[in-house]
Design a protein around this motif. Structure first.
Motif, PDB file in Angstrom:
ATOM      1  N   CYS A 121       0.835  -1.209   0.000  1.00 25.14           N
ATOM      2  CA  CYS A 121       0.000   0.000   0.000  1.00 25.14           C
ATOM      3  C   CYS A 121       0.867   1.254   0.000  1.00 25.14           C
ATOM      4  CB  CYS A 121      -0.919   0.009   1.215  1.00 25.14           C
ATOM      5  SG  CYS A 121      -2.148  -1.309   1.183  1.00 25.14           S
ATOM      6  N   LYS A 122       1.932   1.221   0.767  1.00 23.78           N
ATOM      7  CA  LYS A 122       2.849   2.364   0.828  1.00 23.78           C
ATOM      8  C   LYS A 122       3.477   2.621  -0.543  1.00 23.78           C
ATOM      9  CE  LYS A 122       6.999   3.961   3.180  1.00 23.78           C
ATOM     10  NZ  LYS A 122       8.024   3.622   4.165  1.00 23.78           N
ATOM     11  N   THR A 123       3.856   1.558  -1.231  1.00 28.29           N
ATOM     12  CA  THR A 123       4.443   1.701  -2.561  1.00 28.29           C
ATOM     13  C   THR A 123       3.462   2.348  -3.532  1.00 28.29           C
ATOM     14  OG1 THR A 123       5.881  -0.197  -2.207  1.00 28.29           O
ATOM     15  CG2 THR A 123       5.465   0.425  -4.490  1.00 28.29           C
ATOM     16  N   VAL A 124       2.205   1.924  -3.475  1.00 25.34           N
ATOM     17  CA  VAL A 124       1.185   2.496  -4.352  1.00 25.34           C
ATOM     18  C   VAL A 124       0.988   3.985  -4.050  1.00 25.34           C
ATOM     19  CG1 VAL A 124      -1.266   2.465  -4.937  1.00 25.34           C
ATOM     20  CG2 VAL A 124      -0.004   0.329  -4.763  1.00 25.34           C
ATOM     21  N   LEU A 125       0.908   4.340  -2.785  1.00 24.24           N
ATOM     22  CA  LEU A 125       0.720   5.743  -2.421  1.00 24.24           C
ATOM     23  C   LEU A 125       1.921   6.596  -2.817  1.00 24.24           C
ATOM     24  CD1 LEU A 125      -1.007   5.362   1.054  1.00 24.24           C
ATOM     25  CD2 LEU A 125      -2.044   6.101  -1.106  1.00 24.24           C
ATOM     26  N   MET A 126       3.113   6.072  -2.653  1.00 20.97           N
ATOM     27  CA  MET A 126       4.314   6.817  -3.048  1.00 20.97           C
ATOM     28  C   MET A 126       4.354   7.008  -4.566  1.00 20.97           C
ATOM     29  SD  MET A 126       5.815   7.749  -0.342  1.00 20.97           S
ATOM     30  CE  MET A 126       7.330   8.354  -1.056  1.00 20.97           C
ATOM     31  N   THR A 127       3.974   5.980  -5.301  1.00 14.86           N
ATOM     32  CA  THR A 127       3.924   6.088  -6.760  1.00 14.86           C
ATOM     33  C   THR A 127       2.907   7.137  -7.188  1.00 14.86           C
ATOM     34  OG1 THR A 127       4.563   3.773  -6.968  1.00 14.86           O
ATOM     35  CG2 THR A 127       3.560   4.794  -8.904  1.00 14.86           C
ATOM     36  N   LEU A 128       1.757   7.148  -6.533  1.00 15.35           N
ATOM     37  CA  LEU A 128       0.735   8.146  -6.828  1.00 15.35           C
ATOM     38  C   LEU A 128       1.253   9.552  -6.552  1.00 15.35           C
ATOM     39  CD1 LEU A 128      -2.125   9.091  -7.527  1.00 15.35           C
ATOM     40  CD2 LEU A 128      -2.742   8.627  -5.137  1.00 15.35           C
ATOM     41  N   LEU A 129       1.871   9.752  -5.400  1.00 14.15           N
ATOM     42  CA  LEU A 129       2.402  11.075  -5.064  1.00 14.15           C
ATOM     43  C   LEU A 129       3.468  11.524  -6.053  1.00 14.15           C
ATOM     44  CD1 LEU A 129       2.606  10.862  -1.177  1.00 14.15           C
ATOM     45  CD2 LEU A 129       1.093  12.309  -2.547  1.00 14.15           C
ATOM     46  N   GLU A 130       4.369  10.627  -6.418  1.00 12.63           N
ATOM     47  CA  GLU A 130       5.402  10.966  -7.396  1.00 12.63           C
ATOM     48  C   GLU A 130       4.785  11.359  -8.728  1.00 12.63           C
ATOM     49  OE1 GLU A 130       7.823   7.473  -7.433  1.00 12.63           O
ATOM     50  OE2 GLU A 130       8.771   7.971  -5.515  1.00 12.63           O
ATOM     51  N   HIS A 131       3.774  10.622  -9.148  1.00 10.35           N
ATOM     52  CA  HIS A 131       3.092  10.930 -10.410  1.00 10.35           C
ATOM     53  C   HIS A 131       2.417  12.302 -10.346  1.00 10.35           C
ATOM     54  CE1 HIS A 131       0.858  10.343 -14.101  1.00 10.35           C
ATOM     55  NE2 HIS A 131      -0.260  10.587 -13.452  1.00 10.35           N
ATOM     56  N   LEU A 132       1.738  12.590  -9.240  1.00  8.64           N
ATOM     57  CA  LEU A 132       1.064  13.877  -9.104  1.00  8.64           C
ATOM     58  C   LEU A 132       2.059  15.031  -9.073  1.00  8.64           C
ATOM     59  CD1 LEU A 132      -1.679  12.924  -6.502  1.00  8.64           C
ATOM     60  CD2 LEU A 132      -1.969  13.321  -8.963  1.00  8.64           C
ATOM     61  N   ILE A 133       3.187  14.832  -8.412  1.00  4.38           N
ATOM     62  CA  ILE A 133       4.220  15.879  -8.376  1.00  4.38           C
ATOM     63  C   ILE A 133       4.784  16.104  -9.775  1.00  4.38           C
ATOM     64  CG2 ILE A 133       6.550  16.405  -7.555  1.00  4.38           C
ATOM     65  CD1 ILE A 133       5.694  14.984  -4.891  1.00  4.38           C
ATOM     66  N   GLU A 134       5.061  15.029 -10.503  1.00  6.68           N
ATOM     67  CA  GLU A 134       5.560  15.162 -11.873  1.00  6.68           C
ATOM     68  C   GLU A 134       4.560  15.905 -12.758  1.00  6.68           C
ATOM     69  OE1 GLU A 134       6.545  11.307 -13.408  1.00  6.68           O
ATOM     70  OE2 GLU A 134       8.033  10.961 -11.843  1.00  6.68           O
ATOM     71  N   GLN A 135       3.280  15.589 -12.608  1.00  8.06           N
ATOM     72  CA  GLN A 135       2.245  16.272 -13.389  1.00  8.06           C
ATOM     73  C   GLN A 135       2.193  17.752 -13.048  1.00  8.06           C
ATOM     74  OE1 GLN A 135       0.193  14.905 -15.883  1.00  8.06           O
ATOM     75  NE2 GLN A 135       1.770  13.346 -15.668  1.00  8.06           N
ATOM     76  N   SER A 136       2.290  18.067 -11.776  1.00  8.64           N
ATOM     77  CA  SER A 136       2.244  19.448 -11.324  1.00  8.64           C
ATOM     78  C   SER A 136       3.439  20.234 -11.871  1.00  8.64           C
ATOM     79  CB  SER A 136       2.229  19.494  -9.801  1.00  8.64           C
ATOM     80  OG  SER A 136       2.264  20.818  -9.347  1.00  8.64           O
ATOM     81  N   VAL A 137       4.614  19.644 -11.795  1.00  4.32           N
ATOM     82  CA  VAL A 137       5.825  20.309 -12.279  1.00  4.32           C
ATOM     83  C   VAL A 137       5.752  20.531 -13.790  1.00  4.32           C
ATOM     84  CG1 VAL A 137       8.310  19.994 -12.624  1.00  4.32           C
ATOM     85  CG2 VAL A 137       7.289  19.505 -10.402  1.00  4.32           C
ATOM     86  N   SER A 138       5.285  19.536 -14.520  1.00  2.00           N
ATOM     87  CA  SER A 138       5.211  19.679 -15.976  1.00  2.00           C
ATOM     88  C   SER A 138       4.175  20.718 -16.385  1.00  2.00           C
ATOM     89  CB  SER A 138       4.919  18.333 -16.642  1.00  2.00           C
ATOM     90  OG  SER A 138       3.610  17.905 -16.366  1.00  2.00           O
ATOM     91  N   ARG A 139       3.116  20.870 -15.619  1.00  2.00           N
ATOM     92  CA  ARG A 139       2.095  21.879 -15.945  1.00  2.00           C
ATOM     93  C   ARG A 139       2.585  23.288 -15.639  1.00  2.00           C
ATOM     94  NH1 ARG A 139      -3.425  18.814 -14.080  1.00  2.00           N
ATOM     95  NH2 ARG A 139      -3.348  17.291 -15.749  1.00  2.00           N
ATOM     96  N   THR A 140       3.339  23.445 -14.571  1.00  2.00           N
ATOM     97  CA  THR A 140       3.842  24.782 -14.231  1.00  2.00           C
ATOM     98  C   THR A 140       4.989  25.184 -15.138  1.00  2.00           C
ATOM     99  OG1 THR A 140       5.294  23.862 -12.522  1.00  2.00           O
ATOM    100  CG2 THR A 140       3.135  24.647 -11.819  1.00  2.00           C
ATOM    101  N   ALA A 141       5.665  24.212 -15.780  1.00  2.94           N
ATOM    102  CA  ALA A 141       6.776  24.515 -16.679  1.00  2.94           C
ATOM    103  C   ALA A 141       6.285  24.993 -18.052  1.00  2.94           C
ATOM    104  CB  ALA A 141       7.659  23.288 -16.845  1.00  2.94           C
ATOM    105  N   ARG A 142       5.026  24.803 -18.330  1.00  2.00           N
ATOM    106  CA  ARG A 142       4.479  25.194 -19.645  1.00  2.00           C
ATOM    107  C   ARG A 142       4.322  26.654 -19.772  1.00  2.00           C
ATOM    108  NH1 ARG A 142      -0.222  20.695 -20.435  1.00  2.00           N
ATOM    109  NH2 ARG A 142       1.124  18.938 -20.276  1.00  2.00           N
TER     110      ARG A 142
END
Length: 56
Positions: A35-56
């Motif tokens: 469960c921890k691995t899934v949550l960490m993967t989700l958080l990493e994905h959301l952070i990557e999405q956030s960073v890529s959107r602000t870089a546009r």
């Protein structure tokens, strides 16, 4: 989602219709580390999405 090796597995674990940038992670909800691995993967994905959107 059941593990593919489980006798109770009734799902297709491939996801060909998903965007390759979307993580697909198997999880055994009975296992805290899983469960921890899934949550960490989700958080990493959301952070990557956030960073890529602000870089546009």
């Amino acid at each position: 989602m059941w593990w593919p090796t489980s006798p109770m597995c009734c799902c297709n674990v491939s996801a060909p219709d998903l965007d390759p940038r979307i993580p697909v992670v198997l999880c055994d909800a009975r296992d805290r580390a899983s469960c921890k691995t899934v949550l960490m993967t989700l958080l990493e994905h959301l952070i990557e999405q956030s960073v890529s959107r602000t870089a546009r």
